[in-house]
Design an enzyme around this catalytic site. Structure first.
Site, PDB file in Angstrom:
ATOM      1  N   SER A   1       0.802  -1.237  -0.154  1.00 50.45           N
ATOM      2  CA  SER A   1       0.297   0.225   0.387  1.00 50.45           C
ATOM      3  C   SER A   1       0.433   1.664   0.114  1.00 50.45           C
ATOM      4  O   SER A   1       2.087   1.420   0.370  1.00 50.45           O
ATOM      5  CB  SER A   1      -0.863  -0.138   1.081  1.00 50.45           C
ATOM      6  OG  SER A   1      -1.542   1.572   1.082  1.00 50.45           O
TER       7      SER A   1
ATOM      8  N   TYR B   1      -1.780   0.266   9.914  1.00 51.45           N
ATOM      9  CA  TYR B   1      -1.961  -0.453   8.443  1.00 51.45           C
ATOM     10  C   TYR B   1      -0.433  -0.174   7.822  1.00 51.45           C
ATOM     11  O   TYR B   1      -0.393  -1.186   7.212  1.00 51.45           O
ATOM     12  CB  TYR B   1      -2.662   0.007   8.234  1.00 51.45           C
ATOM     13  CG  TYR B   1      -3.278  -0.234   6.534  1.00 51.45           C
ATOM     14  CD1 TYR B   1      -3.776  -1.256   6.613  1.00 51.45           C
ATOM     15  CD2 TYR B   1      -2.922   0.678   5.620  1.00 51.45           C
ATOM     16  CE1 TYR B   1      -4.691  -1.984   5.081  1.00 51.45           C
ATOM     17  CE2 TYR B   1      -3.142  -0.138   4.023  1.00 51.45           C
ATOM     18  CZ  TYR B   1      -4.115  -0.654   4.037  1.00 51.45           C
ATOM     19  OH  TYR B   1      -3.975  -1.955   3.216  1.00 51.45           O
TER      20      TYR B   1
END
Length: 252
Positions: free
Chosen positions: A142, A157
């Site tokens: 990501s 995250y």
């Protein structure tokens, strides 16, 4: 026929990757967790275009299930394709959850770690004996782990996805003796079901994200799925240990 395993392919980026990989003439074993209907839809879409696919359940957050999953993969390879190995692994399954640093609980941190980092680490290890020499792995990371994609609320995250970027490089180094290439893709904001269909529930955030994106829109699953399929292909046989941001120029 070459065979790929794509985790988390019942929707979004994983579904797109499975379909794009199948369009290139590769058989697909795809996994799902909780969304069997979506996985069967992916299989149906692949079969409609003349491809072959099998859907298997898998919880990437539960490492104790991995040996059983490996056995199911071996059975599918044997029964569907008369093979005892597969060629490509896409570690895509995951979920998103945001919380400001001071509000991040240990339980949330541990869940993100199990699914986003520990899961891909030990799933790859478990499947390694079945992965053919000369194969390839793509990890979905990501841009939350990159400077360009850092937004408040994604410290846990982004940390796990950053760990996956580093793991990609180590796998590329250690598996190179078998001719196995390992790369990762770092999507930006993409219209998927992540975070409980956040983009459907909060469409008002989309214009702001599009405005921060050089190419002027939110990403779509196919924007990422096509890159994953391409990285697995022979055209990319000289690319390994790379993390490719696929964000349309977020915060460029």
């Amino acid at each position: 026929m070459q065979i790929a395993i794509v985790t988390g392919a019942s929707s979004g980026i994983g579904q797109s990757a499975a379909i794009q990989i199948a369009r290139r003439g590769t058989g697909v074993i795809l996994t799902y967790h909780g969304n069997q209907d979506g996985a069967l839809e992916t299989v149906a879409m692949i079969e409609k275009e003349g491809g072959a696919a099998v859907a298997l359940p898998l919880d990437v957050g539960d490492t104790t299930s991995f040996p059983g999953f490996r056995d199911a993969v071996a059975a599918s390879l044997r029964d569907t394709w008369q093979r005892d190995t597969f060629d490509f692994l896409v570690n895509n399954a995951g979920f998103g959850r945001m919380a400001m640093f001071e509000d991040t609980t240990e339980a949330m941190f541990d869940t993100l770690m199990r699914v986003l980092l520990k899961g891909p680490y030990f799933l790859t290890q478990t499947l390694l004996p079945l992965l053919a020499d000369g194969g390839a792995i793509v990890n979905t990371t990501s841009n939350a782990a990159l400077r360009s994609g850092m937004e408040p609320g994604y410290s846990a995250y982004g940390t796990m996805k950053g760990g996956l970027v580093v793991l990609t490089r180590y796998l590329a180094k250690e598996l190179s003796t078998r001719g196995i290439r390992v790369n990762s893709v770092s999507p930006g904001s993409t219209r998927t079901r992540i975070a409980d269909n956040a983009f459907e529930r909060f469409p008002e955030v989309i214009p702001g994200l599009a405005a921060k994106t050089a190419l002027g829109r939110l990403g779509e699953p196919d924007d990422i799925g096509m890159v994953i399929a391409t990285l697995l292909s022979g055209e990319c046989h000289w690319i390994t240990a790379q993390d490719i941001e696929v964000s349309g120029g977020f915060n460029l």
